[in-house]
Design a protein around this motif. Structure first.
Motif, PDB file in Angstrom:
ATOM      1  N   UNK A 198      53.595  52.515  68.210  1.00 42.93           N
ATOM      2  CA  UNK A 198      54.206  53.314  69.269  1.00 42.93           C
ATOM      3  C   UNK A 198      54.369  54.749  68.768  1.00 42.93           C
ATOM      4  N   UNK A 199      53.967  55.715  69.577  1.00 49.72           N
ATOM      5  CA  UNK A 199      53.977  57.121  69.162  1.00 49.72           C
ATOM      6  C   UNK A 199      55.351  57.595  68.710  1.00 49.72           C
ATOM      7  N   UNK A 200      56.409  57.013  69.277  1.00 47.67           N
ATOM      8  CA  UNK A 200      57.769  57.441  68.919  1.00 47.67           C
ATOM      9  C   UNK A 200      58.153  56.995  67.507  1.00 47.67           C
ATOM     10  N   UNK A 201      57.411  56.042  66.951  1.00 52.91           N
ATOM     11  CA  UNK A 201      57.724  55.523  65.618  1.00 52.91           C
ATOM     12  C   UNK A 201      56.976  56.271  64.506  1.00 52.91           C
ATOM     13  N   UNK A 202      56.134  57.230  64.882  1.00 50.11           N
ATOM     14  CA  UNK A 202      55.311  57.929  63.903  1.00 50.11           C
ATOM     15  C   UNK A 202      55.652  59.412  63.850  1.00 50.11           C
ATOM     16  N   UNK A 203      55.436  60.024  62.700  1.00 48.56           N
ATOM     17  CA  UNK A 203      55.647  61.468  62.563  1.00 48.56           C
ATOM     18  C   UNK A 203      54.557  62.220  63.326  1.00 48.56           C
ATOM     19  N   UNK A 204      54.788  63.495  63.559  1.00 49.99           N
ATOM     20  CA  UNK A 204      53.806  64.310  64.280  1.00 49.99           C
ATOM     21  C   UNK A 204      52.474  64.338  63.551  1.00 49.99           C
ATOM     22  N   UNK A 205      52.503  64.488  62.232  1.00 48.65           N
ATOM     23  CA  UNK A 205      51.262  64.528  61.458  1.00 48.65           C
ATOM     24  C   UNK A 205      50.497  63.219  61.573  1.00 48.65           C
ATOM     25  N   UNK A 206      51.211  62.093  61.507  1.00 46.74           N
ATOM     26  CA  UNK A 206      50.544  60.793  61.623  1.00 46.74           C
ATOM     27  C   UNK A 206      50.000  60.582  63.025  1.00 46.74           C
ATOM     28  N   UNK A 207      50.757  61.034  64.037  1.00 49.21           N
ATOM     29  CA  UNK A 207      50.251  60.919  65.418  1.00 49.21           C
ATOM     30  C   UNK A 207      48.952  61.694  65.584  1.00 49.21           C
ATOM     31  N   UNK A 208      48.927  62.916  65.072  1.00 46.26           N
ATOM     32  CA  UNK A 208      47.725  63.736  65.198  1.00 46.26           C
ATOM     33  C   UNK A 208      46.548  63.131  64.443  1.00 46.26           C
ATOM     34  N   UNK A 209      46.823  62.577  63.261  1.00 44.44           N
ATOM     35  CA  UNK A 209      45.764  61.950  62.475  1.00 44.44           C
ATOM     36  C   UNK A 209      45.209  60.725  63.207  1.00 44.44           C
ATOM     37  N   UNK A 210      46.107  59.910  63.759  1.00 47.82           N
ATOM     38  CA  UNK A 210      45.665  58.727  64.491  1.00 47.82           C
ATOM     39  C   UNK A 210      44.922  59.113  65.771  1.00 47.82           C
ATOM     40  N   UNK A 211      45.352  60.178  66.434  1.00 48.74           N
ATOM     41  CA  UNK A 211      44.667  60.613  67.655  1.00 48.74           C
ATOM     42  C   UNK A 211      43.201  60.924  67.366  1.00 48.74           C
ATOM     43  N   UNK A 212      42.942  61.580  66.243  1.00 51.01           N
ATOM     44  CA  UNK A 212      41.563  61.904  65.861  1.00 51.01           C
ATOM     45  C   UNK A 212      40.759  60.635  65.583  1.00 51.01           C
ATOM     46  N   UNK A 213      41.383  59.673  64.916  1.00 51.50           N
ATOM     47  CA  UNK A 213      40.697  58.413  64.595  1.00 51.50           C
ATOM     48  C   UNK A 213      40.418  57.613  65.867  1.00 51.50           C
ATOM     49  N   UNK A 214      41.399  57.588  66.775  1.00 51.75           N
ATOM     50  CA  UNK A 214      41.224  56.867  68.045  1.00 51.75           C
ATOM     51  C   UNK A 214      40.045  57.458  68.823  1.00 51.75           C
ATOM     52  N   UNK A 215      39.993  58.773  68.921  1.00 50.11           N
ATOM     53  CA  UNK A 215      38.916  59.424  69.670  1.00 50.11           C
ATOM     54  C   UNK A 215      37.553  59.164  69.020  1.00 50.11           C
ATOM     55  N   UNK A 216      37.550  59.057  67.702  1.00 52.01           N
ATOM     56  CA  UNK A 216      36.297  58.799  66.975  1.00 52.01           C
ATOM     57  C   UNK A 216      35.798  57.373  67.198  1.00 52.01           C
ATOM     58  N   UNK A 217      36.708  56.407  67.238  1.00 47.18           N
ATOM     59  CA  UNK A 217      36.316  55.000  67.263  1.00 47.18           C
ATOM     60  C   UNK A 217      36.353  54.362  68.650  1.00 47.18           C
ATOM     61  N   UNK A 218      37.028  54.956  69.602  1.00 45.47           N
ATOM     62  CA  UNK A 218      37.183  54.323  70.920  1.00 45.47           C
ATOM     63  C   UNK A 218      35.838  54.128  71.618  1.00 45.47           C
ATOM     64  N   UNK A 219      35.715  53.028  72.325  1.00 42.40           N
ATOM     65  CA  UNK A 219      34.545  52.816  73.178  1.00 42.40           C
ATOM     66  C   UNK A 219      34.581  53.822  74.324  1.00 42.40           C
ATOM     67  N   UNK A 220      35.779  54.062  74.845  1.00 45.57           N
ATOM     68  CA  UNK A 220      35.990  55.055  75.897  1.00 45.57           C
ATOM     69  C   UNK A 220      37.471  55.415  75.951  1.00 45.57           C
ATOM     70  N   UNK A 221      37.756  56.668  76.294  1.00 41.58           N
ATOM     71  CA  UNK A 221      39.144  57.069  76.513  1.00 41.58           C
ATOM     72  C   UNK A 221      39.177  58.212  77.520  1.00 41.58           C
ATOM     73  N   UNK A 222      40.301  58.344  78.195  1.00 41.19           N
ATOM     74  CA  UNK A 222      40.485  59.467  79.125  1.00 41.19           C
ATOM     75  C   UNK A 222      41.962  59.828  79.164  1.00 41.19           C
ATOM     76  N   UNK A 223      42.218  61.137  79.215  1.00 39.15           N
ATOM     77  CA  UNK A 223      43.594  61.650  79.270  1.00 39.15           C
ATOM     78  C   UNK A 223      43.758  62.439  80.574  1.00 39.15           C
ATOM     79  N   UNK A 224      44.790  62.098  81.336  1.00 39.67           N
ATOM     80  CA  UNK A 224      45.014  62.738  82.631  1.00 39.67           C
ATOM     81  C   UNK A 224      46.348  63.483  82.639  1.00 39.67           C
ATOM     82  N   UNK A 225      46.332  64.693  83.197  1.00 45.17           N
ATOM     83  CA  UNK A 225      47.530  65.519  83.297  1.00 45.17           C
ATOM     84  C   UNK A 225      47.967  65.574  84.763  1.00 45.17           C
ATOM     85  N   UNK A 226      49.196  65.157  85.015  1.00 46.78           N
ATOM     86  CA  UNK A 226      49.764  65.230  86.361  1.00 46.78           C
ATOM     87  C   UNK A 226      50.771  66.380  86.387  1.00 46.78           C
ATOM     88  N   UNK A 227      50.471  67.468  87.106  1.00 46.99           N
ATOM     89  CA  UNK A 227      51.312  68.664  87.040  1.00 46.99           C
ATOM     90  C   UNK A 227      52.664  68.506  87.726  1.00 46.99           C
TER      91      UNK A 227
END
Length: 253
Positions: free
Chosen positions: A104-133
């Protein structure tokens, strides 16, 4: 006999048990025992993270096995007074050893979240991020705006999932789904979505801070902190503030 320093360095570098360690438990030197205890604790932590990872993988696999594409969905930013609510959908491969320690993102430090985000994007079969204004949040209400954003993130995936696991929400779509309470602690796919949503929103708010430095968005990400409320009183709301949220709503009455 190896020196305390040599043993300490060797233990720090060792990822697995090795034959040369067999006599360390009998070495009575205090420095050696401290280094040995530290190494054992590190191994226990690694084992715990691996067990937690395997449990999350098994949870996702329980929805159909290795041949089923599971999309995890989560959000970030339902509570702030300003900025978008951000949702993410992620389909992970079955082979996911690179994500051991993902939580869970709330259980990780900012640096670890950013590191995992890069790994997720590298390994994911597919991902999408949506912004609702904020404008959509005001028009629809935060619950409906989040739900529609989650639906959009799933429908924007490059691969259509066979099953969707959503963190505590039910989406208006035909794809089979399950709403999981505290899903980011149970499902690896939802935890991955949690990380992508959180890091994307934090990046967005840090960029917004450059345009509106007086509000401190980089520090509180739009939440109603004392600093933020004081800035609202002094400068009033921006176009990025949610006018349906108090105390901003009262400012327009």
């Amino acid at each position: 006999m190896r020196s305390i320093k040599e043993i300490t360095v060797a233990l720090k570098d060792a990822e697995e048990w090795q034959e040369w360690m067999s006599g360390i438990a009998e070495d009575e030197r205090i420095g050696v025992q401290k280094a040995w205890l530290s190494w054992q604790k590190k191994q226990e932590k690694k084992h715990q993270l691996l067990q937690e990872h395997q449990a999350k993988v098994a949870f996702d696999l329980s929805y159909g096995g290795i041949d089923v594409l599971i999309a995890g969905v989560d959000e970030a930013g339902r509570g702030p007074l300003a900025g978008p609510v951000v949702t993410a959908a992620v389909i992970l491969p079955t082979n996911s050893e690179a994500l051991v320690g993902l939580n869970d993102s709330k259980q990780l430090s900012k640096d670890k979240r950013n590191a995992f985000a890069a790994v997720i994007k590298e390994h994911a079969i597919s991902y999408f991020i949506h912004f609702q204004p904020a404008q959509q949040i005001d028009e629809l209400n935060i619950y409906e705006a989040t739900k529609q954003s989650m639906k959009a993130s799933v429908e924007s995936l490059s691969r259509k999932p066979d099953y969707v696991l959503v963190d505590a929400m039910t989406l208006p779509m035909a794809i089979p789904q399950d709403s999981i309470i505290k899903g980011d602690a149970k499902s690896l796919a939802i935890a991955a979505a949690s990380i992508l949503a959180k890091t994307a929103r934090d990046d967005y708010m840090e960029q917004l801070d450059k345009d509106f430095p007086m509000y401190g968005f980089a520090q509180h990400a739009g939440y109603g902190t004392k600093q933020h409320l004081k800035a609202l009183e002094e400068y009033g709301p921006t176009i990025h503030h949610r006018k349906s949220f108090e105390p901003i709503k009262s400012m327009f009455e």
